[in-house]
Motif scaffolding. Structure first.
Motif, PDB file in Angstrom:
ATOM      1  N   ASN A 143       0.406   3.621  -5.023  1.00 34.96           N
ATOM      2  CA  ASN A 143       1.219   4.035  -6.160  1.00 34.96           C
ATOM      3  C   ASN A 143       1.616   2.969  -7.122  1.00 34.96           C
ATOM      4  OD1 ASN A 143       2.933   2.509  -4.582  1.00 34.96           O
ATOM      5  ND2 ASN A 143       4.454   4.398  -3.604  1.00 34.96           N
ATOM      6  N   ARG A 144       0.876   1.860  -6.900  1.00 35.04           N
ATOM      7  CA  ARG A 144       1.102   0.644  -7.704  1.00 35.04           C
ATOM      8  C   ARG A 144      -0.016   0.478  -8.550  1.00 35.04           C
ATOM      9  NH1 ARG A 144       1.328  -3.783  -3.183  1.00 35.04           N
ATOM     10  NH2 ARG A 144      -0.370  -2.027  -2.705  1.00 35.04           N
ATOM     11  N   PHE A 145      -1.163   0.809  -8.188  1.00 36.33           N
ATOM     12  CA  PHE A 145      -2.302   0.517  -8.864  1.00 36.33           C
ATOM     13  C   PHE A 145      -3.255   1.592  -9.115  1.00 36.33           C
ATOM     14  CE2 PHE A 145      -0.964  -3.217  -6.919  1.00 36.33           C
ATOM     15  CZ  PHE A 145      -0.954  -4.218  -7.764  1.00 36.33           C
ATOM     16  N   SER A 146      -3.791   1.861 -10.272  1.00 31.85           N
ATOM     17  CA  SER A 146      -5.117   2.804 -10.304  1.00 31.85           C
ATOM     18  C   SER A 146      -6.436   1.896 -10.331  1.00 31.85           C
ATOM     19  CB  SER A 146      -5.103   3.694 -11.672  1.00 31.85           C
ATOM     20  OG  SER A 146      -5.089   2.713 -12.784  1.00 31.85           O
ATOM     21  N   LEU A 147      -7.489   2.461  -9.611  1.00 33.02           N
ATOM     22  CA  LEU A 147      -8.563   1.815  -9.514  1.00 33.02           C
ATOM     23  C   LEU A 147      -9.790   2.329 -10.097  1.00 33.02           C
ATOM     24  CD1 LEU A 147     -10.338  -0.457  -7.555  1.00 33.02           C
ATOM     25  CD2 LEU A 147     -10.314   1.433  -5.967  1.00 33.02           C
ATOM     26  N   ASP A 148     -10.431   1.521 -10.735  1.00 35.06           N
ATOM     27  CA  ASP A 148     -11.629   1.851 -11.639  1.00 35.06           C
ATOM     28  C   ASP A 148     -12.747   1.020 -11.296  1.00 35.06           C
ATOM     29  OD1 ASP A 148     -13.608   2.943 -13.136  1.00 35.06           O
ATOM     30  OD2 ASP A 148     -12.569   2.379 -15.127  1.00 35.06           O
ATOM     31  N   GLY A 149     -13.673   1.236 -10.383  1.00 34.17           N
ATOM     32  CA  GLY A 149     -14.559   0.253  -9.947  1.00 34.17           C
ATOM     33  C   GLY A 149     -13.798  -1.006  -9.415  1.00 34.17           C
ATOM     34  N   GLN A 150     -14.174  -2.221  -9.848  1.00 30.80           N
ATOM     35  CA  GLN A 150     -13.598  -3.706  -9.423  1.00 30.80           C
ATOM     36  C   GLN A 150     -12.496  -3.706 -10.014  1.00 30.80           C
ATOM     37  OE1 GLN A 150     -17.072  -3.503  -9.133  1.00 30.80           O
ATOM     38  NE2 GLN A 150     -16.367  -3.064  -6.867  1.00 30.80           N
ATOM     39  N   ASP A 151     -11.954  -3.050 -11.046  1.00 31.40           N
ATOM     40  CA  ASP A 151     -10.530  -3.074 -12.036  1.00 31.40           C
ATOM     41  C   ASP A 151      -9.697  -2.264 -11.433  1.00 31.40           C
ATOM     42  OD1 ASP A 151     -12.368  -5.146 -13.564  1.00 31.40           O
ATOM     43  OD2 ASP A 151     -12.671  -3.336 -15.148  1.00 31.40           O
ATOM     44  N   LEU A 152      -8.530  -2.947 -11.821  1.00 29.88           N
ATOM     45  CA  LEU A 152      -7.099  -2.268 -11.432  1.00 29.88           C
ATOM     46  C   LEU A 152      -6.285  -2.466 -12.812  1.00 29.88           C
ATOM     47  CD1 LEU A 152      -6.012  -4.123  -7.943  1.00 29.88           C
ATOM     48  CD2 LEU A 152      -6.896  -1.922  -8.268  1.00 29.88           C
ATOM     49  N   THR A 153      -5.417  -1.163 -12.642  1.00 31.43           N
ATOM     50  CA  THR A 153      -4.468  -1.233 -13.734  1.00 31.43           C
ATOM     51  C   THR A 153      -3.126  -0.823 -13.203  1.00 31.43           C
ATOM     52  OG1 THR A 153      -6.051  -0.211 -15.131  1.00 31.43           O
ATOM     53  CG2 THR A 153      -4.026   0.077 -15.895  1.00 31.43           C
TER      54      THR A 153
END
Length: 313
Positions: A219-229
């Motif tokens: 619930n804190r981060f969204s994950l896309d490959g090795q990148d976080l948002t």
């Protein structure tokens, strides 16, 4: 002796409503089932409910329900059973006299070379499936199993869920395989779909075990490959005047400099604060911080006067 015991357990078995257990409609689409399962699994995951036996049992139930409802072949068979069971109940039947033998699969037998029976999986992973599941679906191929060719070494697959923190730091899982206890290391940087091979980890020690990693939503981060948002709340005054705010990352808190005139939705990149790259030490993705400017809901008379002056220029 085994056959008599099996029929006895079938006679006393209760019907399990997998749709109700998972919390979906009987006409739910595969996408709805997948979405609901992820939500339920996150809610009842043992890592979030340490020592809570009720949550642990619920987690097992929803995994079992998903095993059936996410598999078109097993779901079709289950729907046929449900219709038959419902008609039988309407006619005044009770659990004690429903003929479960008509629906039992040959869970105690193995087909030539490729199909792994339900008994093997229950021994391998601590009897995670119920008697109901084992009876109705035990002789059918499981979605979590590998179907080896006759010329290949036999292997088993088992999904293993990890939190985002565990995927970042690396973690371990302990399995009881027959009389052996096997500790498996899941490396940092593992992502959904990563396979961890345990040579000789299957039954008898002459088959391999593959753990297929699934990283749970965070619930804190969204994950896309090795990148976080992640999203950062920013007050109006800091957005206008600039300042410094603390940002939580998976490796600890860092200070982010906010320049004057920062706009709502603006992205800031923190290099190397994302997920580690699998088997590449000291290589990390990035963390993107999206700012959400919060406007004050109430103003003092002095603040309102200042804003009025700003509006007039």
């Amino acid at each position: 002796m085994t056959e008599v015991w099996l029929r006895f357990t079938i006679k006393l078995m209760d019907y399990k409503d997998y749709y109700k257990i998972l919390g979906v409609d009987r006409k739910a689409t595969p996408e709805e089932i997948k979405k609901t399962f992820r939500k339920q699994a996150m809610k009842y995951h043992p890592d979030r409910n340490k020592g809570n036996k009720e949550a642990e049992e619920k987690f097992k139930d929803i995994n079992e329900a998903n095993e059936v409802l996410s598999d078109p072949q097993k779901r079709a068979r289950y729907d046929q059973l449900g219709a038959s069971y419902s008609d039988w109940q309407t006619q005044g039947g009770n659990t004690g006299n429903f003929n479960w033998n008509d629906w039992a699969t040959a869970s105690g037998q193995r087909s030539q070379g490729s199909q792994v029976d339900m008994g093997d999986l229950n021994d391998l992973f601590g009897g995670g499936f119920s008697d109901f599941f084992s009876t109705i679906f035990g002789g059918m191929p499981q979605s979590s199993r590998r179907q080896p060719r006759a010329s290949q070494r036999q292997s088993y697959q088992q999904r293993v869920e990890v939190t985002l923190n565990e995927a970042y730091q690396g973690t371990t899982r302990l399995f009881q395989v027959e009389k052996r206890r096997i500790e498996v290391k899941i490396p940092a940087g593992a992502k959904t779909g990563t396979k961890v091979r345990v040579a000789g980890g299957g039954p008898g020690g002459n088959s391999d075990l593959y753990l297929v990693v699934e990283v749970l939503p965070d619930n804190r981060f969204s994950l896309d490959g090795q990148d976080l948002t992640t999203e950062l709340k920013l007050d109006l005054y800091t957005a206008v005047l600039g300042g410094s705010l603390k940002v939580s990352t998976l490796s600890g808190d860092v200070n982010l400099t906010i320049p004057a005139g920062t706009q709502p939705g603006q992205l800031f990149r923190l290099v190397g604060k994302g997920m580690p790259v699998l088997r590449q030490p000291n290589t990390f993705g990035n963390l993107y911080v999206r700012v959400k400017v919060e406007l004050p809901k109430t103003l003092t008379s002095t603040q309102r006067e200042m804003f009025e002056k700003l509006r007039k220029g």
